[in-house]
Design a protein around this motif. Structure first.
Motif, PDB file in Angstrom:
ATOM      1  N   LYS A  43      32.462 -61.598  24.220  1.00  0.00           N
ATOM      2  CA  LYS A  43      32.363 -60.237  23.684  1.00  0.00           C
ATOM      3  C   LYS A  43      33.005 -59.259  24.666  1.00  0.00           C
ATOM      4  CE  LYS A  43      27.787 -59.768  25.561  1.00  0.00           C
ATOM      5  NZ  LYS A  43      26.623 -60.535  25.639  1.00  0.00           N
ATOM      6  N   PHE A  44      33.219 -58.057  24.190  1.00  0.00           N
ATOM      7  CA  PHE A  44      33.691 -56.984  25.058  1.00  0.00           C
ATOM      8  C   PHE A  44      32.454 -56.276  25.609  1.00  0.00           C
ATOM      9  CE2 PHE A  44      37.256 -57.825  22.308  1.00  0.00           C
ATOM     10  CZ  PHE A  44      38.339 -57.733  23.167  1.00  0.00           C
ATOM     11  N   HIS A  45      32.503 -55.852  26.871  1.00  0.00           N
ATOM     12  CA  HIS A  45      31.346 -55.210  27.485  1.00  0.00           C
ATOM     13  C   HIS A  45      31.092 -53.819  26.919  1.00  0.00           C
ATOM     14  CE1 HIS A  45      30.318 -58.195  30.525  1.00  0.00           C
ATOM     15  NE2 HIS A  45      31.611 -58.449  30.570  1.00  0.00           N
ATOM     16  N   ARG A  46      32.160 -53.153  26.503  1.00  0.00           N
ATOM     17  CA  ARG A  46      31.982 -51.816  25.930  1.00  0.00           C
ATOM     18  C   ARG A  46      33.086 -51.532  24.916  1.00  0.00           C
ATOM     19  NH1 ARG A  46      32.574 -49.409  31.941  1.00  0.00           N
ATOM     20  NH2 ARG A  46      34.822 -49.201  31.991  1.00  0.00           N
ATOM     21  N   LYS A  47      32.840 -50.506  24.113  1.00  0.00           N
ATOM     22  CA  LYS A  47      33.772 -50.163  23.036  1.00  0.00           C
ATOM     23  C   LYS A  47      35.165 -49.855  23.572  1.00  0.00           C
ATOM     24  CE  LYS A  47      31.612 -46.770  21.139  1.00  0.00           C
ATOM     25  NZ  LYS A  47      31.042 -45.716  20.295  1.00  0.00           N
ATOM     26  N   GLN A  48      35.230 -49.120  24.674  1.00  0.00           N
ATOM     27  CA  GLN A  48      36.524 -48.703  25.209  1.00  0.00           C
ATOM     28  C   GLN A  48      37.366 -49.895  25.638  1.00  0.00           C
ATOM     29  OE1 GLN A  48      37.621 -45.456  24.927  1.00  0.00           O
ATOM     30  NE2 GLN A  48      39.575 -46.457  25.372  1.00  0.00           N
TER      31      GLN A  48
ATOM     32  N   PHE B 110      37.520 -52.814  24.161  1.00  0.00           N
ATOM     33  CA  PHE B 110      38.142 -53.329  22.937  1.00  0.00           C
ATOM     34  C   PHE B 110      39.297 -52.423  22.502  1.00  0.00           C
ATOM     35  CE2 PHE B 110      38.318 -53.104  18.250  1.00  0.00           C
ATOM     36  CZ  PHE B 110      38.895 -54.339  18.025  1.00  0.00           C
ATOM     37  N   ILE B 111      39.057 -51.126  22.504  1.00  0.00           N
ATOM     38  CA  ILE B 111      40.104 -50.173  22.110  1.00  0.00           C
ATOM     39  C   ILE B 111      41.320 -50.320  23.018  1.00  0.00           C
ATOM     40  CG2 ILE B 111      40.693 -47.707  21.957  1.00  0.00           C
ATOM     41  CD1 ILE B 111      37.693 -47.260  21.130  1.00  0.00           C
ATOM     42  N   ASP B 112      41.096 -50.437  24.329  1.00  0.00           N
ATOM     43  CA  ASP B 112      42.202 -50.577  25.287  1.00  0.00           C
ATOM     44  C   ASP B 112      43.024 -51.837  25.010  1.00  0.00           C
ATOM     45  OD1 ASP B 112      41.330 -48.240  26.487  1.00  0.00           O
ATOM     46  OD2 ASP B 112      40.439 -49.236  28.234  1.00  0.00           O
ATOM     47  N   VAL B 113      42.344 -52.958  24.733  1.00  0.00           N
ATOM     48  CA  VAL B 113      43.050 -54.213  24.443  1.00  0.00           C
ATOM     49  C   VAL B 113      43.911 -54.065  23.191  1.00  0.00           C
ATOM     50  CG1 VAL B 113      42.700 -56.583  23.628  1.00  0.00           C
ATOM     51  CG2 VAL B 113      41.524 -55.786  25.665  1.00  0.00           C
ATOM     52  N   VAL B 114      43.342 -53.497  22.138  1.00  0.00           N
ATOM     53  CA  VAL B 114      44.091 -53.352  20.882  1.00  0.00           C
ATOM     54  C   VAL B 114      45.282 -52.415  21.077  1.00  0.00           C
ATOM     55  CG1 VAL B 114      43.963 -52.598  18.478  1.00  0.00           C
ATOM     56  CG2 VAL B 114      42.108 -53.942  19.452  1.00  0.00           C
ATOM     57  N   GLU B 115      45.102 -51.341  21.840  1.00  0.00           N
ATOM     58  CA  GLU B 115      46.215 -50.408  22.107  1.00  0.00           C
ATOM     59  C   GLU B 115      47.345 -51.109  22.863  1.00  0.00           C
ATOM     60  OE1 GLU B 115      44.879 -46.906  24.153  1.00  0.00           O
ATOM     61  OE2 GLU B 115      44.117 -45.990  22.320  1.00  0.00           O
ATOM     62  N   VAL B 116      46.996 -51.901  23.881  1.00  0.00           N
ATOM     63  CA  VAL B 116      48.009 -52.606  24.677  1.00  0.00           C
ATOM     64  C   VAL B 116      48.758 -53.613  23.788  1.00  0.00           C
ATOM     65  CG1 VAL B 116      48.250 -54.345  26.498  1.00  0.00           C
ATOM     66  CG2 VAL B 116      47.002 -52.252  26.946  1.00  0.00           C
TER      67      VAL B 116
ATOM     68  N   SER C  63      32.499 -52.912  14.694  1.00  0.00           N
ATOM     69  CA  SER C  63      32.195 -52.011  13.576  1.00  0.00           C
ATOM     70  C   SER C  63      32.158 -50.550  14.023  1.00  0.00           C
ATOM     71  CB  SER C  63      30.888 -52.410  12.889  1.00  0.00           C
ATOM     72  OG  SER C  63      29.792 -52.205  13.746  1.00  0.00           O
ATOM     73  N   LYS C  64      31.733 -50.318  15.264  1.00  0.00           N
ATOM     74  CA  LYS C  64      31.680 -48.943  15.768  1.00  0.00           C
ATOM     75  C   LYS C  64      33.056 -48.412  16.140  1.00  0.00           C
ATOM     76  CE  LYS C  64      26.955 -48.754  17.461  1.00  0.00           C
ATOM     77  NZ  LYS C  64      26.075 -48.651  18.638  1.00  0.00           N
ATOM     78  N   THR C  65      34.020 -49.297  16.404  1.00  0.00           N
ATOM     79  CA  THR C  65      35.351 -48.846  16.822  1.00  0.00           C
ATOM     80  C   THR C  65      36.401 -48.998  15.727  1.00  0.00           C
ATOM     81  OG1 THR C  65      35.757 -51.015  17.779  1.00  0.00           O
ATOM     82  CG2 THR C  65      34.996 -49.300  19.282  1.00  0.00           C
ATOM     83  N   ALA C  66      36.069 -49.652  14.620  1.00  0.00           N
ATOM     84  CA  ALA C  66      37.055 -49.909  13.564  1.00  0.00           C
ATOM     85  C   ALA C  66      37.720 -48.622  13.082  1.00  0.00           C
ATOM     86  CB  ALA C  66      36.407 -50.654  12.395  1.00  0.00           C
ATOM     87  N   ARG C  67      36.947 -47.572  12.923  1.00  0.00           N
ATOM     88  CA  ARG C  67      37.540 -46.299  12.469  1.00  0.00           C
ATOM     89  C   ARG C  67      38.440 -45.706  13.551  1.00  0.00           C
ATOM     90  NH1 ARG C  67      33.620 -43.414   9.494  1.00  0.00           N
ATOM     91  NH2 ARG C  67      34.685 -44.131   7.654  1.00  0.00           N
ATOM     92  N   ASP C  68      38.028 -45.826  14.822  1.00  0.00           N
ATOM     93  CA  ASP C  68      38.821 -45.275  15.935  1.00  0.00           C
ATOM     94  C   ASP C  68      40.203 -45.929  16.032  1.00  0.00           C
ATOM     95  OD1 ASP C  68      36.591 -43.736  16.601  1.00  0.00           O
ATOM     96  OD2 ASP C  68      35.885 -45.176  18.090  1.00  0.00           O
TER      97      ASP C  68
END
Length: 151
Positions: free
Chosen positions: A107-112, A114-120, A46-51
């Motif tokens: 779970k992911f340990h941190r927001k970044q 998750f963002i890195d996985v989705v970007e890749v 939820s904290k990264t959905a907008r990012d």
């Protein structure tokens, strides 16, 4: 800032979001709201959905809903949370050094992370790949003992 994520409880809702999410990664978190790991992951999502909103859509799937069991069985989801990725209605696989490339377990340990996985996944999908290498260091990848049925 937290983002309210849609919760899917029907097979038709999952079918529709898979079919209708075009040129973006679709992230489906399978789990239970009563599970502590699921709640921690949901907070990160939820904290990264907008990012990630320019290249990904995030939704939650309630595994206790009778109508989604076809997906729970299809993806052999026995550990929660499990996160499955799609791109243009194609199931995307993630090689994270575990035996199961079909989903992210835990779970992911941190927001970044998750963002890195989705970007890749997004970059790989744009190049026509169906499986991508996990960008997260091995020490931050959850370790699970996978038990396969009928093996």
């Amino acid at each position: 800032m937290e983002y309210l994520l849609p919760t899917l409880t029907k097979k038709a809702e999952i079918d529709r979001i898979i079919r209708d999410t075009i040129d973006k990664v679709l992230v489906l978190r399978f789990g239970r709201f009563s599970d502590e790991d699921c709640r921690q992951l949901d907070l990160i999502l939820s904290k990264t959905a907008r990012d990630v909103s320019k290249f990904a859509t995030v939704a939650l799937v309630d595994v206790d809903s009778e109508e989604v069991q076809v997906y729970v069985k299809y993806f052999d989801i026995t550990l929660f949370p499990s996160t499955v990725f799609f791109f243009n209605a194609h199931h995307m696989k993630l090689d994270s050094g575990t035996a199961d490339h079909t989903k992210w377990i835990g779970k992911f340990h941190r927001k970044q992370d998750f963002i890195d996985v989705v970007e890749v996944i997004f970059r790989g999908a744009m190049k026509g790949k169906m499986i991508v290498q996990c960008p997260i260091p091995p020490e931050r990848i959850p370790k699970y003992q996978l038990l396969y049925k009928d093996v």
